[in-house]
Design a protein around this motif. Structure first.
Motif, PDB file in Angstrom:
ATOM      1  N   ASN A 167      58.877 -56.015  68.252  1.00  0.00           N
ATOM      2  CA  ASN A 167      57.640 -56.217  68.997  1.00  0.00           C
ATOM      3  C   ASN A 167      57.024 -54.863  69.326  1.00  0.00           C
ATOM      4  O   ASN A 167      57.523 -54.137  70.181  1.00  0.00           O
ATOM      5  CB  ASN A 167      57.927 -56.996  70.284  1.00  0.00           C
ATOM      6  CG  ASN A 167      56.651 -57.271  71.065  1.00  0.00           C
ATOM      7  OD1 ASN A 167      55.545 -56.977  70.604  1.00  0.00           O
ATOM      8  ND2 ASN A 167      56.792 -57.834  72.246  1.00  0.00           N
ATOM      9  N   TRP A 168      55.953 -54.512  68.617  1.00  0.00           N
ATOM     10  CA  TRP A 168      55.270 -53.249  68.854  1.00  0.00           C
ATOM     11  C   TRP A 168      53.995 -53.436  69.668  1.00  0.00           C
ATOM     12  O   TRP A 168      53.175 -52.531  69.749  1.00  0.00           O
ATOM     13  CB  TRP A 168      54.935 -52.579  67.519  1.00  0.00           C
ATOM     14  CG  TRP A 168      56.140 -51.957  66.863  1.00  0.00           C
ATOM     15  CD1 TRP A 168      57.444 -52.152  67.178  1.00  0.00           C
ATOM     16  CD2 TRP A 168      56.132 -51.033  65.778  1.00  0.00           C
ATOM     17  NE1 TRP A 168      58.258 -51.416  66.359  1.00  0.00           N
ATOM     18  CE2 TRP A 168      57.487 -50.721  65.479  1.00  0.00           C
ATOM     19  CE3 TRP A 168      55.134 -50.450  65.013  1.00  0.00           C
ATOM     20  CZ2 TRP A 168      57.844 -49.831  64.462  1.00  0.00           C
ATOM     21  CZ3 TRP A 168      55.494 -49.575  63.991  1.00  0.00           C
ATOM     22  CH2 TRP A 168      56.841 -49.262  63.728  1.00  0.00           C
ATOM     23  N   SER A 169      53.828 -54.590  70.275  1.00  0.00           N
ATOM     24  CA  SER A 169      52.631 -54.856  71.078  1.00  0.00           C
ATOM     25  C   SER A 169      52.515 -53.828  72.199  1.00  0.00           C
ATOM     26  O   SER A 169      53.476 -53.564  72.917  1.00  0.00           O
ATOM     27  CB  SER A 169      52.693 -56.262  71.688  1.00  0.00           C
ATOM     28  OG  SER A 169      52.751 -57.248  70.680  1.00  0.00           O
ATOM     29  N   GLY A 170      51.326 -53.258  72.340  1.00  0.00           N
ATOM     30  CA  GLY A 170      51.076 -52.321  73.430  1.00  0.00           C
ATOM     31  C   GLY A 170      51.545 -50.907  73.178  1.00  0.00           C
ATOM     32  O   GLY A 170      51.300 -50.024  74.002  1.00  0.00           O
ATOM     33  N   GLY A 173      47.272 -47.892  71.288  1.00  0.00           N
ATOM     34  CA  GLY A 173      46.013 -48.386  71.818  1.00  0.00           C
ATOM     35  C   GLY A 173      45.417 -47.393  72.792  1.00  0.00           C
ATOM     36  O   GLY A 173      45.821 -46.219  72.837  1.00  0.00           O
ATOM     37  N   LYS A 193      52.129 -54.336  60.558  1.00  0.00           N
ATOM     38  CA  LYS A 193      52.844 -54.691  61.771  1.00  0.00           C
ATOM     39  C   LYS A 193      52.043 -54.323  63.013  1.00  0.00           C
ATOM     40  O   LYS A 193      51.912 -55.133  63.946  1.00  0.00           O
ATOM     41  CB  LYS A 193      54.207 -53.980  61.789  1.00  0.00           C
ATOM     42  CG  LYS A 193      55.015 -54.178  63.065  1.00  0.00           C
ATOM     43  CD  LYS A 193      55.347 -55.641  63.280  1.00  0.00           C
ATOM     44  CE  LYS A 193      56.215 -55.816  64.512  1.00  0.00           C
ATOM     45  NZ  LYS A 193      56.384 -57.245  64.861  1.00  0.00           N
ATOM     46  N   LEU A 194      51.496 -53.108  63.044  1.00  0.00           N
ATOM     47  CA  LEU A 194      50.732 -52.677  64.214  1.00  0.00           C
ATOM     48  C   LEU A 194      49.489 -53.536  64.419  1.00  0.00           C
ATOM     49  O   LEU A 194      49.178 -53.943  65.545  1.00  0.00           O
ATOM     50  CB  LEU A 194      50.342 -51.207  64.066  1.00  0.00           C
ATOM     51  CG  LEU A 194      51.462 -50.191  64.313  1.00  0.00           C
ATOM     52  CD1 LEU A 194      51.006 -48.790  63.927  1.00  0.00           C
ATOM     53  CD2 LEU A 194      51.882 -50.213  65.785  1.00  0.00           C
ATOM     54  N   ASP A 197      50.347 -56.880  65.718  1.00  0.00           N
ATOM     55  CA  ASP A 197      50.758 -56.837  67.120  1.00  0.00           C
ATOM     56  C   ASP A 197      49.648 -56.364  68.045  1.00  0.00           C
ATOM     57  O   ASP A 197      49.890 -56.050  69.210  1.00  0.00           O
ATOM     58  CB  ASP A 197      51.985 -55.942  67.282  1.00  0.00           C
ATOM     59  CG  ASP A 197      53.264 -56.630  66.821  1.00  0.00           C
ATOM     60  OD1 ASP A 197      53.198 -57.821  66.480  1.00  0.00           O
ATOM     61  OD2 ASP A 197      54.324 -55.974  66.805  1.00  0.00           O
ATOM     62  N   GLY A 198      48.410 -56.283  67.523  1.00  0.00           N
ATOM     63  CA  GLY A 198      47.270 -56.067  68.397  1.00  0.00           C
ATOM     64  C   GLY A 198      46.573 -54.735  68.298  1.00  0.00           C
ATOM     65  O   GLY A 198      45.566 -54.524  68.977  1.00  0.00           O
ATOM     66  N   ALA A 199      47.068 -53.794  67.488  1.00  0.00           N
ATOM     67  CA  ALA A 199      46.410 -52.493  67.368  1.00  0.00           C
ATOM     68  C   ALA A 199      45.118 -52.624  66.572  1.00  0.00           C
ATOM     69  O   ALA A 199      45.035 -53.401  65.615  1.00  0.00           O
ATOM     70  CB  ALA A 199      47.338 -51.486  66.694  1.00  0.00           C
ATOM     71  N   SER A 200      44.109 -51.855  66.944  1.00  0.00           N
ATOM     72  CA  SER A 200      42.842 -51.880  66.237  1.00  0.00           C
ATOM     73  C   SER A 200      42.970 -51.198  64.882  1.00  0.00           C
ATOM     74  O   SER A 200      43.547 -50.109  64.786  1.00  0.00           O
ATOM     75  CB  SER A 200      41.764 -51.161  67.049  1.00  0.00           C
ATOM     76  OG  SER A 200      40.593 -50.962  66.266  1.00  0.00           O
TER      77      SER A 200
END
Length: 267
Positions: A167-170, A173, A193-194, A197-200
């Motif tokens: 889990n690389w979320s957060g 950013g 993956k990034l 997990d939410g990265a732009s």
């Protein structure tokens, strides 16, 4: 109880000592004074494959040296054999310098080596070194933290098995810097993956290759183009990936502009 303690102390006293020494990212002038002294005084040096030739030349010519080089999917010795080697040499009363790239405790398996030595009654000392992240970023004049860009830094290993399960979320950013070690071979998967997990996709990212050495290269692009850039520029290890707004600082070559112009995004 006192008799047992004395026995242990006598046992340790008959052994040598293992020093886990950080050699930094390559430039011999970045060695600490303590690291240099231990290299010069060692009875034997057990070194990584990424130790620069300039640093290896500081080892006295009559000092035995053993390379335990590790490459992707190709290790000259398994880690448990390296641990056993350190212990065996110390058991003979030797001053053993285990010379490691960067810092022994930053993705250097120093913790495993120290634990095994201590479990076998071998005295061990850790000598920190300048980590690859600090040395490479400094050469690129790229601050890992900046009051206007990032107040947190995370270090991760990019070669781990089961990357998709992590889990690389957060981690990447606004206000954060993500430094990825050993990620060149998996650059495309890391991008996926990034972003998953939410990265732009538009996050700035830099590649710092061969940090503190004459062949150093620093390039910047956007996260979405990272995998393509690694292939186009034939990026080789050792290299770090720096993800975050700090990648816009320093003197890294702007490969995003070059790519955008080539594909017609920018006239």
């Amino acid at each position: 109880m006192e008799k047992a303690t004395n026995t242990i102390n006598r046992h340790i006293a008959t052994n040598g000592k293992v020093y886990l020494v950080g050699a930094g990212p390559g430039d011999p002038e970045l060695l600490t004074l303590k690291a240099l002294r231990l290299i010069e005084q060692a009875d034997i040096v057990v070194h990584d494959g990424l130790i620069s030739q300039e640093i290896l030349e500081l080892i006295p010519a009559d000092t035995p040296r053993i390379s335990v080089a590790k490459k992707r999917s190709q290790h000259s010795r398994p880690q448990d054999q390296i641990n056993d080697l350190l212990i065996a040499e110390a058991r003979q009363g030797h001053m053993v310098v285990r010379l490691k790239g960067g810092d022994p405790f930053v993705f250097g398996r120093g913790g495993e080596e120290a634990d095994d030595c201590r479990a076998d009654g071998i005295d061990v000392e850790i000598v920190p070194g300048i980590s690859a992240a600090l040395g490479c970023a400094a050469q690129a004049k790229m601050p890992l933290t900046h009051r206007d860009a990032a107040s947190a830094v995370t270090f991760v290993a990019g070669q781990c098995k089961g990357l998709s399960d992590q889990n690389w979320s957060g981690l990447a950013g606004t206000g954060r810097t993500l430094v990825i070690y050993m990620g060149v071979a998996n650059a495309g998967a890391i991008v996926e993956k990034l972003i998953a997990d939410g990265a732009s996709p538009d996050l700035p990212v830099a590649i710092l290759e061969n940090g503190t050495r004459d062949s150093f290269r620093a390039m910047r692009t956007l996260l979405t183009d990272l995998g393509d850039l690694v292939v186009r520029e034939n990026v080789q290890s050792p290299a770090l990936l720096v993800v975050g707004e700090v990648a816009n600082y320093g003197d890294a070559e702007n490969k995003f502009l070059e790519f955008a112009q080539r594909v017609g995004v920018i006239a």
